[in-house]
Design an enzyme around this catalytic site. Sequence first.
Site, PDB file in Angstrom:
ATOM      1  N   ARG A 163       0.824  -1.227   0.000  1.00  0.00           N
ATOM      2  CA  ARG A 163       0.000   0.000   0.000  1.00  0.00           C
ATOM      3  C   ARG A 163       0.852   1.268   0.000  1.00  0.00           C
ATOM      4  NH1 ARG A 163      -2.341  -3.913  -0.625  1.00  0.00           N
ATOM      5  NH2 ARG A 163      -4.224  -4.668   0.369  1.00  0.00           N
ATOM      6  N   SER A 240     -11.163   0.515   3.779  1.00  0.00           N
ATOM      7  CA  SER A 240     -10.466   0.377   5.068  1.00  0.00           C
ATOM      8  C   SER A 240      -9.870   1.727   5.475  1.00  0.00           C
ATOM      9  CB  SER A 240      -9.331  -0.643   4.956  1.00  0.00           C
ATOM     10  OG  SER A 240      -9.859  -1.880   4.558  1.00  0.00           O
ATOM     11  N   GLU A 336      -5.211   4.768   6.068  1.00  0.00           N
ATOM     12  CA  GLU A 336      -4.967   4.435   4.658  1.00  0.00           C
ATOM     13  C   GLU A 336      -5.339   5.593   3.717  1.00  0.00           C
ATOM     14  OE1 GLU A 336      -6.078   0.463   3.192  1.00  0.00           O
ATOM     15  OE2 GLU A 336      -6.798   1.463   1.379  1.00  0.00           O
TER      16      GLU A 336
HETATM   17  C1  LIG Z   1     -15.661   0.459  -0.863  1.00  0.00           C
HETATM   18  C2  LIG Z   1     -14.166   0.624  -1.028  1.00  0.00           C
HETATM   19  C3  LIG Z   1     -13.354  -0.501  -1.050  1.00  0.00           C
HETATM   20  C4  LIG Z   1     -11.951  -0.368  -1.229  1.00  0.00           C
HETATM   21  N1  LIG Z   1     -11.206  -1.503  -1.267  1.00  0.00           N
HETATM   22  C5  LIG Z   1      -9.875  -1.401  -1.460  1.00  0.00           C
HETATM   23  C6  LIG Z   1      -9.057  -2.570  -1.515  1.00  0.00           C
HETATM   24  O1  LIG Z   1      -9.539  -3.695  -1.395  1.00  0.00           O
HETATM   25  N2  LIG Z   1      -7.732  -2.408  -1.711  1.00  0.00           N
HETATM   26  C7  LIG Z   1      -7.162  -1.166  -1.873  1.00  0.00           C
HETATM   27  O2  LIG Z   1      -5.935  -1.098  -2.059  1.00  0.00           O
HETATM   28  N3  LIG Z   1      -7.912  -0.052  -1.828  1.00  0.00           N
HETATM   29  C8  LIG Z   1      -9.236  -0.135  -1.628  1.00  0.00           C
HETATM   30  N4  LIG Z   1     -10.003   1.000  -1.576  1.00  0.00           N
HETATM   31  C9  LIG Z   1      -9.360   2.317  -1.737  1.00  0.00           C
HETATM   32  C10 LIG Z   1      -9.414   2.829  -3.203  1.00  0.00           C
HETATM   33  O3  LIG Z   1     -10.387   2.191  -3.928  1.00  0.00           O
HETATM   34  C11 LIG Z   1      -8.089   2.657  -3.923  1.00  0.00           C
HETATM   35  O4  LIG Z   1      -7.049   3.264  -3.197  1.00  0.00           O
HETATM   36  C12 LIG Z   1      -8.119   3.254  -5.339  1.00  0.00           C
HETATM   37  O5  LIG Z   1      -6.926   2.895  -6.007  1.00  0.00           O
HETATM   38  C13 LIG Z   1      -8.262   4.772  -5.327  1.00  0.00           C
HETATM   39  O6  LIG Z   1      -8.583   5.181  -6.640  1.00  0.00           O
HETATM   40  P1  LIG Z   1      -9.256   6.608  -6.916  1.00  0.00           P
HETATM   41  O7  LIG Z   1      -9.285   6.806  -8.372  1.00  0.00           O
HETATM   42  O8  LIG Z   1     -10.533   6.733  -6.213  1.00  0.00           O
HETATM   43  O9  LIG Z   1      -8.154   7.559  -6.247  1.00  0.00           O
HETATM   44  P2  LIG Z   1      -8.410   8.958  -5.530  1.00  0.00           P
HETATM   45  O10 LIG Z   1      -9.082   8.724  -4.214  1.00  0.00           O
HETATM   46  O11 LIG Z   1      -9.042   9.912  -6.462  1.00  0.00           O
HETATM   47  O12 LIG Z   1      -6.915   9.409  -5.243  1.00  0.00           O
HETATM   48  C14 LIG Z   1      -6.135   8.742  -4.296  1.00  0.00           C
HETATM   49  C15 LIG Z   1      -4.731   9.383  -4.286  1.00  0.00           C
HETATM   50  O13 LIG Z   1      -4.108   9.152  -5.546  1.00  0.00           O
HETATM   51  C16 LIG Z   1      -3.831  10.397  -6.210  1.00  0.00           C
HETATM   52  N5  LIG Z   1      -4.137  10.168  -7.624  1.00  0.00           N
HETATM   53  C17 LIG Z   1      -5.337   9.841  -8.178  1.00  0.00           C
HETATM   54  N6  LIG Z   1      -5.203   9.654  -9.499  1.00  0.00           N
HETATM   55  C18 LIG Z   1      -3.888   9.838  -9.782  1.00  0.00           C
HETATM   56  C19 LIG Z   1      -3.116   9.794 -10.983  1.00  0.00           C
HETATM   57  N7  LIG Z   1      -3.654   9.491 -12.163  1.00  0.00           N
HETATM   58  N8  LIG Z   1      -1.788  10.077 -10.902  1.00  0.00           N
HETATM   59  C20 LIG Z   1      -1.195  10.385  -9.717  1.00  0.00           C
HETATM   60  N9  LIG Z   1      -1.890  10.453  -8.551  1.00  0.00           N
HETATM   61  C21 LIG Z   1      -3.216  10.179  -8.595  1.00  0.00           C
HETATM   62  C22 LIG Z   1      -4.717  11.428  -5.551  1.00  0.00           C
HETATM   63  O14 LIG Z   1      -4.156  12.721  -5.635  1.00  0.00           O
HETATM   64  C23 LIG Z   1      -4.759  10.905  -4.112  1.00  0.00           C
HETATM   65  O15 LIG Z   1      -3.588  11.289  -3.440  1.00  0.00           O
HETATM   66  C24 LIG Z   1     -11.393   0.913  -1.384  1.00  0.00           C
HETATM   67  C25 LIG Z   1     -12.215   2.054  -1.366  1.00  0.00           C
HETATM   68  C26 LIG Z   1     -13.597   1.908  -1.184  1.00  0.00           C
HETATM   69  C27 LIG Z   1     -14.458   3.128  -1.182  1.00  0.00           C
END
Ligand SMILES: Cc1cc2nc3c(=O)[nH]c(=O)nc-3n(C[C@H](O)[C@H](O)[C@H](O)COP(=O)(O)OP(=O)(O)OC[C@H]3O[C@@H](n4cnc5c(N)ncnc54)[C@H](O)[C@@H]3O)c2cc1C
Length: 357
Positions: A163, A240, A336
């Site tokens: 992570r 989480s 996280e």
């Molecule tokens: C119901 C639920 C279940 C989840 N389960 C998991 C799981 O099982 N495992 C897990 O690892 N995570 C999990 N997550 C967390 C999340 O889904 C992941 O971390 C996912 O990769 C985030 O993607 P996002 O596009 O929403 O990122 P965002 O929330 O939009 O961004 C997260 C971070 O990444 C940066 N960012 C976003 N896009 C880019 C880009 N293109 N380039 C550089 N930086 C960028 C943002 O600035 C921020 O700092 C879960 C979340 C939810 C709501």
Amino acid sequence: MTGNTLADLTTLRLGGPIAEPLRLHDPGHWPELVRTVHHRGERRPLVLGHGSNVIAADAGHAGTVAVLDTRGITAEERDDGTVLATVQAGHPLADLTAWAAAERLAGIECLAGVPGTVGAAPVQNTGAYGQQLSDVLDHLTAWDWDTGLLRTLPARACRLRHRHSRFKDDPGRWTVLTVTVRLTRGPAAPVAHRPLAEELGVRPGGRPPVAEVTRAVLADRRRRGLLLDPHGHDARQVGSVFLNPPVTAAAAARWSAAGCPVRPDSDGRLRASAGWLLERVGCRPGHRIAEGIRCSPHRALTLTAHDGATASGFTRVLADLAARVEAATGVVLHPEPVAVGGAPGGRPGTVAARRAH
Ligand SMILES: Cc1cc2nc3c(=O)[nH]c(=O)nc-3n(C[C@H](O)[C@H](O)[C@H](O)COP(=O)(O)OP(=O)(O)OC[C@H]3O[C@@H](n4cnc5c(N)ncnc54)[C@H](O)[C@@H]3O)c2cc1C
């Protein structure tokens, strides 16, 4: 006043006012987005995918917010039986895993149903059920806001760990534009997660068909409220809220004996269940924790936001829970989700792990 807020762009639906976000749909328009940011006198924008792993400031964000909404997968079959799939950063990760399952391509089946975009997956080396992006990442392309150059970073240069990645070490500097993963035609990758293997009726290391693993993972996520249903009770969440903490072998033995699940992570470190530790300090599924903040009815490790919630309240709750776990067990929990928003060009931060005294 534009009416735009960070709450509109994040799954917790928290976060204050912003100017109209710049949405990138066409990868070819990236240079224009860069020019716009510089014309506004900013070093870099706040980049968001689906906002599913952020706690966005109540104050909003004074600078540019860029939302990556580019989509598309280009697949290239290699002689060695692998397929190199290059995916646009805004492509939903869940759609990529569904595509791979339909194509019978193995390597990301355990990430089925994880919300968010492919471009954000390298940021925290998104993982689930013993599989993580680092298992399949070949390379990615990213814009370096410090040098103004488009770079191709091979997987090892991304320094993906449990992570974590170089992108988390240096928040905001890089914007990931495409991600190339190496998938394998054939049965699923060896199932490492013991409860998932049991569910599938195979030994750990077994290799059922990709579609079977995908189905089992989705069913388990549904049971645990980890599929983001925008209309469900758990709709406003970030998954989480704490990382499973690493523990020494001696502590692992102690915690296991007390009933706490302990599993090795992909870096070979033993990690205790943060959810189990939270339950020990009274954070039980379904409980109200603070104004507008509850534990998900399914699991202690997911907190859900409701009417009356604020980002600062959510952050305070995390600090308070971490402090209670540390006082009761000596184990330090780290949040996280990342804190975003604030000053223009500001660095997204980590959410304070401990209560400020
Ligand atoms: C119901 C639920 C279940 C989840 N389960 C998991 C799981 O099982 N495992 C897990 O690892 N995570 C999990 N997550 C967390 C999340 O889904 C992941 O971390 C996912 O990769 C985030 O993607 P996002 O596009 O929403 O990122 P965002 O929330 O939009 O961004 C997260 C971070 O990444 C940066 N960012 C976003 N896009 C880019 C880009 N293109 N380039 C550089 N930086 C960028 C943002 O600035 C921020 O700092 C879960 C979340 C939810 C709501």
